[in-house]
Design a protein around this motif. Structure first.
Motif, PDB file in Angstrom:
ATOM      1  N   ALA A 190       0.831  -1.194   0.000  1.00  0.00           N
ATOM      2  CA  ALA A 190       0.000   0.000   0.000  1.00  0.00           C
ATOM      3  C   ALA A 190       0.870   1.250   0.000  1.00  0.00           C
ATOM      4  CB  ALA A 190      -0.918   0.005   1.224  1.00  0.00           C
ATOM      5  N   TRP A 191       0.418   2.237  -0.758  1.00  0.00           N
ATOM      6  CA  TRP A 191       0.998   3.571  -0.747  1.00  0.00           C
ATOM      7  C   TRP A 191      -0.015   4.519  -0.129  1.00  0.00           C
ATOM      8  CZ3 TRP A 191       5.918   4.551  -2.467  1.00  0.00           C
ATOM      9  CH2 TRP A 191       6.530   3.577  -3.274  1.00  0.00           C
ATOM     10  N   ARG A 192       0.467   5.432   0.676  1.00  0.00           N
ATOM     11  CA  ARG A 192      -0.436   6.417   1.276  1.00  0.00           C
ATOM     12  C   ARG A 192       0.219   7.786   1.217  1.00  0.00           C
ATOM     13  NH1 ARG A 192      -3.993   5.869   6.696  1.00  0.00           N
ATOM     14  NH2 ARG A 192      -4.803   4.235   5.358  1.00  0.00           N
ATOM     15  N   GLY A 193      -0.595   8.799   0.919  1.00  0.00           N
ATOM     16  CA  GLY A 193      -0.057  10.142   0.862  1.00  0.00           C
ATOM     17  C   GLY A 193      -1.128  11.192   1.078  1.00  0.00           C
ATOM     18  N   LEU A 194      -0.661  12.433   1.126  1.00  0.00           N
ATOM     19  CA  LEU A 194      -1.516  13.586   1.380  1.00  0.00           C
ATOM     20  C   LEU A 194      -1.028  14.701   0.462  1.00  0.00           C
ATOM     21  CD1 LEU A 194      -3.807  14.075   3.483  1.00  0.00           C
ATOM     22  CD2 LEU A 194      -2.088  15.183   4.909  1.00  0.00           C
ATOM     23  N   ASP A 241       5.101  -8.767  -5.742  1.00  0.00           N
ATOM     24  CA  ASP A 241       5.801  -9.953  -5.248  1.00  0.00           C
ATOM     25  C   ASP A 241       6.894  -9.592  -4.257  1.00  0.00           C
ATOM     26  OD1 ASP A 241       4.272 -11.630  -6.851  1.00  0.00           O
ATOM     27  OD2 ASP A 241       5.666 -11.463  -8.546  1.00  0.00           O
ATOM     28  N   THR A 242       7.198  -8.316  -4.163  1.00  0.00           N
ATOM     29  CA  THR A 242       8.284  -7.858  -3.292  1.00  0.00           C
ATOM     30  C   THR A 242       7.766  -7.645  -1.879  1.00  0.00           C
ATOM     31  OG1 THR A 242       9.294  -6.727  -5.169  1.00  0.00           O
ATOM     32  CG2 THR A 242      10.079  -6.121  -2.970  1.00  0.00           C
ATOM     33  N   TRP A 243       8.415  -8.257  -0.914  1.00  0.00           N
ATOM     34  CA  TRP A 243       8.028  -8.123   0.486  1.00  0.00           C
ATOM     35  C   TRP A 243       8.453  -6.759   1.009  1.00  0.00           C
ATOM     36  CZ3 TRP A 243      10.282  -7.180   5.182  1.00  0.00           C
ATOM     37  CH2 TRP A 243       9.564  -7.547   6.318  1.00  0.00           C
ATOM     38  N   HIS A 244       7.568  -6.127   1.770  1.00  0.00           N
ATOM     39  CA  HIS A 244       7.884  -4.832   2.357  1.00  0.00           C
ATOM     40  C   HIS A 244       7.558  -4.852   3.844  1.00  0.00           C
ATOM     41  CE1 HIS A 244       8.750  -2.618  -1.356  1.00  0.00           C
ATOM     42  NE2 HIS A 244       7.833  -3.384  -1.900  1.00  0.00           N
ATOM     43  N   GLY A 252       8.384   6.009   1.318  1.00  0.00           N
ATOM     44  CA  GLY A 252       8.526   5.365   0.026  1.00  0.00           C
ATOM     45  C   GLY A 252       9.104   6.320  -1.000  1.00  0.00           C
ATOM     46  N   ASP A 253       9.617   5.787  -2.096  1.00  0.00           N
ATOM     47  CA  ASP A 253      10.211   6.589  -3.164  1.00  0.00           C
ATOM     48  C   ASP A 253       9.197   6.836  -4.273  1.00  0.00           C
ATOM     49  OD1 ASP A 253      13.313   4.777  -2.819  1.00  0.00           O
ATOM     50  OD2 ASP A 253      12.724   6.698  -1.916  1.00  0.00           O
ATOM     51  N   GLY A 274       2.488  15.190  -6.261  1.00  0.00           N
ATOM     52  CA  GLY A 274       2.281  16.336  -5.389  1.00  0.00           C
ATOM     53  C   GLY A 274       2.274  16.030  -3.915  1.00  0.00           C
ATOM     54  N   SER A 275       2.347  14.759  -3.541  1.00  0.00           N
ATOM     55  CA  SER A 275       2.243  14.393  -2.137  1.00  0.00           C
ATOM     56  C   SER A 275       3.397  14.955  -1.306  1.00  0.00           C
ATOM     57  CB  SER A 275       2.211  12.865  -1.985  1.00  0.00           C
ATOM     58  OG  SER A 275       2.104  12.499  -0.630  1.00  0.00           O
ATOM     59  N   GLU A 276       3.062  15.498  -0.127  1.00  0.00           N
ATOM     60  CA  GLU A 276       4.091  16.053   0.750  1.00  0.00           C
ATOM     61  C   GLU A 276       4.939  14.955   1.372  1.00  0.00           C
ATOM     62  OE1 GLU A 276       1.858  18.481   3.497  1.00  0.00           O
ATOM     63  OE2 GLU A 276       2.162  20.252   2.233  1.00  0.00           O
ATOM     64  N   ASN A 277       4.295  13.855   1.728  1.00  0.00           N
ATOM     65  CA  ASN A 277       5.001  12.693   2.276  1.00  0.00           C
ATOM     66  C   ASN A 277       4.386  11.451   1.659  1.00  0.00           C
ATOM     67  OD1 ASN A 277       6.880  13.741   4.395  1.00  0.00           O
ATOM     68  ND2 ASN A 277       4.973  14.601   5.187  1.00  0.00           N
ATOM     69  N   LEU A 278       5.217  10.526   1.234  1.00  0.00           N
ATOM     70  CA  LEU A 278       4.751   9.310   0.601  1.00  0.00           C
ATOM     71  C   LEU A 278       5.207   8.124   1.442  1.00  0.00           C
ATOM     72  CD1 LEU A 278       3.228   8.560  -1.989  1.00  0.00           C
ATOM     73  CD2 LEU A 278       5.432   8.370  -3.151  1.00  0.00           C
ATOM     74  N   PHE A 279       4.220   7.322   1.870  1.00  0.00           N
ATOM     75  CA  PHE A 279       4.529   6.179   2.723  1.00  0.00           C
ATOM     76  C   PHE A 279       4.158   4.889   2.002  1.00  0.00           C
ATOM     77  CE2 PHE A 279       3.641   9.743   5.554  1.00  0.00           C
ATOM     78  CZ  PHE A 279       4.760   9.723   6.372  1.00  0.00           C
TER      79      PHE A 279
END
Length: 406
Positions: A190-194, A241-244, A252-253, A274-279
């Motif tokens: 999952a990716w999460r951002g604001l 398929d990549t474990w995180h 996240g990048d 545009g996200s300030e922080n990407l997780f």
């Protein structure tokens, strides 16, 4: 004048964790006259995470705690909820339907996680100013000589009448009670951002909650606000398929996110850029627990039923847990262990069913049928029809933790 020495001491609850579950439980118990101490490992309330939505079942708990007006101050309610096609952005409404309306309230309250945590915290300390102790790590819990004990990371401990582990998916309280709970990777991350609305195109400013669906990924987006500044919160799940790491605060990048969503509509790409922080975090599941309580120790929220986000029910289940537990303790404060057994009977079946149904949604959101428009729209019209939405959500939304039989 009465002799205060004849007044029985208030039941003392020790709570591990000052997240949504810990603070909701603390507020519910304080309002019922309990003494409460919350121990939180972070040095302060942290502004982490992005948005969340409170559905009708969670809103009933917040209203019962006197927070309805406070939530309205931080809410950005959607005018509609859409299912959208990943490549074109074309959408279908799941709110504004004619005929045979749902018997459940499908209204969403959309808030920043940090704002909700602040509202809960302020309500707790308004009743007991020193209720929350920051910078204290919990290491486990046990029942000793008729008392509940929270073990601390520095080797010390604090005792009370009941200890509640609200310490998340990696709960040390749970581990001390039931041993390790191995986590299995679901095959998705999952990716999460604001993203500030000022960085986005005008269409992003519409008051819509949207879920974009594609063959190997889906993205949920909705507006949130803080002090008048508006953002779009997004949560994007993609097959991988990549474990995180199982941590929703891991950075996240951008390049990796754009690779995961290559070919998606530019509105989704704009959110990432545009996200300030990407997780980024891996989505894991654990086997359901058949018991949450042991002696005078129990669990709430992710500590006992961490679930995938595919039904949007994680925080709402946690709010339900907290309020039902508070009711059980109020009715059974003379026998804490029995009150906790009542809590288990009231909550485990519902929470475990929700956990299972949420995971089932994974393969509904991600389907090969969504690759092409000619197969996607019949698929969407089937799985997000009025009947399908009612069957998926009504049983969840009609539940009332403030009145359910315990």
């Amino acid at each position: 004048m009465s002799d205060s020495s004849n007044t029985p001491p208030r039941t003392h609850a020790i709570i591990a964790g000052a997240g949504m579950g810990g603070l909701t439980l603390a507020l519910a118990l304080l309002k019922k006259g309990f003494d409460v101490d919350v121990y939180e490992q972070s040095p302060e309330l942290r502004e982490v995470g992005a948005g969340l939505w409170i559905s009708a079942n969670g809103a009933k708990v917040m209203a019962a705690l006197g927070l309805k007006e406070r939530l309205e101050e931080i809410n950005l309610p959607p005018q509609d909820r859409l299912i959208r096609y990943w490549k074109t952005g074309e959408g279908r409404s799941v709110y504004n339907r004619d005929g045979n309306p749902s018997k459940a309230d499908h209204t969403l309250i959309q808030v920043l996680r940090s704002e909700l945590q602040r509202v809960l915290y302020e309500a707790v300390v308004a009743i007991k100013p020193d209720a929350v102790h920051f910078g204290v790590r919990s290491a486990g819990a046990e029942t000793v000589g008729g008392r509940a004990r929270l073990l601390l990371g520095d080797g010390g401990h604090v005792d009370g009448d009941v200890v509640v582990g609200c310490d998340g998916a990696h709960s040390r309280v749970r581990q001390s009670m039931f041993g390790p709970a191995p986590a299995r990777y679901t095959g998705a991350l999952a990716w999460r951002g604001l993203t500030p609305m000022g960085k986005l195109k005008p269409q992003h400013r519409e008051a819509l909650a949207s879920t974009w669906v594609g063959p190997t990924a889906h993205v949920t987006t909705y507006p949130v606000q803080k002090n008048g500044e508006m953002f779009v919160s997004f949560s994007a799940q993609v097959d991988s398929d990549t474990w995180h790491t199982e941590s929703w605060s891991e950075k996240g990048d951008l390049a990796d996110a754009l690779k995961d969503f290559e070919g998606w509509h530019s509105d989704i790409v704009d959110l990432f850029v545009g996200s300030e922080n990407l997780f980024r975090w891996g989505l894991f599941v654990r086997d359901p627990l058949q018991a949450w309580s042991q002696g005078q120790v129990t669990l709430v929220g992710d500590a006992c039923h961490s679930m995938t986000p595919y039904l949007g029910m994680g925080v709402n289940m946690t709010m339900e847990d907290a309020f039902v537990l508070a009711r059980c303790l109020e009715q059974g404060s003379d026998d804490i262990a029995a009150a906790l057994r009542r809590y288990d009977r009231a909550r485990i079946e519902r929470a475990n069913r929700t956990k299972t149904e949420s995971l089932k949604m994974f393969r509904i959101f991600h389907s090969p049928a969504l690759a092409r428009p000619e197969t996607a729209w019949p698929y969407i019209d089937t799985h997000w029809s009025a009947q399908a939405v009612r069957e998926r959500y009504d049983w969840l939304l009609q539940y009332d933790a403030t009145t359910v039989e315990i």
